[in-house]
Design a protein around this motif. Structure first.
Motif, PDB file in Angstrom:
ATOM      1  N   PHE A 171     -66.840 -37.689   0.487  1.00 30.05           N
ATOM      2  CA  PHE A 171     -66.476 -39.017   0.007  1.00 30.05           C
ATOM      3  C   PHE A 171     -66.146 -38.968  -1.483  1.00 30.05           C
ATOM      4  N   ASN A 172     -66.977 -38.282  -2.249  1.00 29.52           N
ATOM      5  CA  ASN A 172     -66.746 -38.197  -3.694  1.00 29.52           C
ATOM      6  C   ASN A 172     -65.387 -37.556  -4.009  1.00 29.52           C
ATOM      7  N   LYS A 173     -65.073 -36.472  -3.310  1.00 28.29           N
ATOM      8  CA  LYS A 173     -63.788 -35.795  -3.545  1.00 28.29           C
ATOM      9  C   LYS A 173     -62.613 -36.673  -3.104  1.00 28.29           C
ATOM     10  N   GLY A 174     -62.733 -37.284  -1.919  1.00 32.88           N
ATOM     11  CA  GLY A 174     -61.666 -38.141  -1.408  1.00 32.88           C
ATOM     12  C   GLY A 174     -61.457 -39.374  -2.260  1.00 32.88           C
ATOM     13  N   PHE A 175     -62.546 -39.967  -2.748  1.00 30.97           N
ATOM     14  CA  PHE A 175     -62.435 -41.157  -3.591  1.00 30.97           C
ATOM     15  C   PHE A 175     -61.728 -40.820  -4.897  1.00 30.97           C
ATOM     16  N   SER A 176     -62.093 -39.689  -5.483  1.00 33.10           N
ATOM     17  CA  SER A 176     -61.467 -39.259  -6.734  1.00 33.10           C
ATOM     18  C   SER A 176     -59.969 -39.002  -6.540  1.00 33.10           C
ATOM     19  N   CYS A 177     -59.641 -38.293  -5.479  1.00 32.99           N
ATOM     20  CA  CYS A 177     -58.237 -37.984  -5.192  1.00 32.99           C
ATOM     21  C   CYS A 177     -57.453 -39.267  -4.909  1.00 32.99           C
ATOM     22  N   GLY A 178     -58.028 -40.165  -4.101  1.00 33.14           N
ATOM     23  CA  GLY A 178     -57.359 -41.422  -3.773  1.00 33.14           C
ATOM     24  C   GLY A 178     -57.170 -42.311  -4.991  1.00 33.14           C
ATOM     25  N   ALA A 179     -58.169 -42.345  -5.868  1.00 29.92           N
ATOM     26  CA  ALA A 179     -58.062 -43.160  -7.077  1.00 29.92           C
ATOM     27  C   ALA A 179     -56.961 -42.629  -7.988  1.00 29.92           C
ATOM     28  N   ASN A 180     -56.907 -41.328  -8.165  1.00 23.22           N
ATOM     29  CA  ASN A 180     -55.870 -40.725  -9.009  1.00 23.22           C
ATOM     30  C   ASN A 180     -54.471 -40.964  -8.429  1.00 23.22           C
ATOM     31  N   THR A 181     -54.334 -40.790  -7.121  1.00 21.50           N
ATOM     32  CA  THR A 181     -53.040 -40.997  -6.471  1.00 21.50           C
ATOM     33  C   THR A 181     -52.633 -42.468  -6.546  1.00 21.50           C
ATOM     34  N   GLY A 182     -53.575 -43.373  -6.287  1.00 19.18           N
ATOM     35  CA  GLY A 182     -53.289 -44.798  -6.376  1.00 19.18           C
ATOM     36  C   GLY A 182     -52.890 -45.214  -7.785  1.00 19.18           C
ATOM     37  N   PHE A 183     -53.550 -44.657  -8.774  1.00 16.26           N
ATOM     38  CA  PHE A 183     -53.223 -44.966 -10.160  1.00 16.26           C
ATOM     39  C   PHE A 183     -51.801 -44.493 -10.494  1.00 16.26           C
TER      40      PHE A 183
END
Length: 83
Positions: free
Chosen positions: A61-73
């Motif tokens: 979850f931590n890795k996916g959240f970080s990746c998703g946040a960066n991509t969304g940004f």
């Protein structure tokens, strides 16, 4: 000690086939031990699986959240630049 009395309380003689004074033989005690050992092993195995799953899920979850946040940004910046 009277004649006919059992001297071996822990049933170590005769392969545990004689009376130990408590109504159980060594074989019965051994079966009980093996059943409890198997039961505790299963419980420990299941608890280990649960702990492992929780740790793995949290890391994922931590890795996916970080990746998703960066991509969304990055998508948000690109969209904002096009407007």
């Amino acid at each position: 000690m009277d004649e006919g009395e059992v001297d071996d309380f822990w049933c170590e003689e005769d392969g545990g086939t004689h009376w130990n004074g408590c109504g159980e033989t060594n074989n019965e005690l051994n079966r009980e031990w093996l059943a409890r050992e198997a039961s505790f092993w299963k419980v420990g195995y299941r608890e280990g699986l649960d702990v492992g799953k929780r740790k793995t899920i949290q890391e994922g979850f931590n890795k996916g959240f970080s990746c998703g946040a960066n991509t969304g940004f990055a998508w948000g910046q690109a969209r904002g630049a096009l407007r």
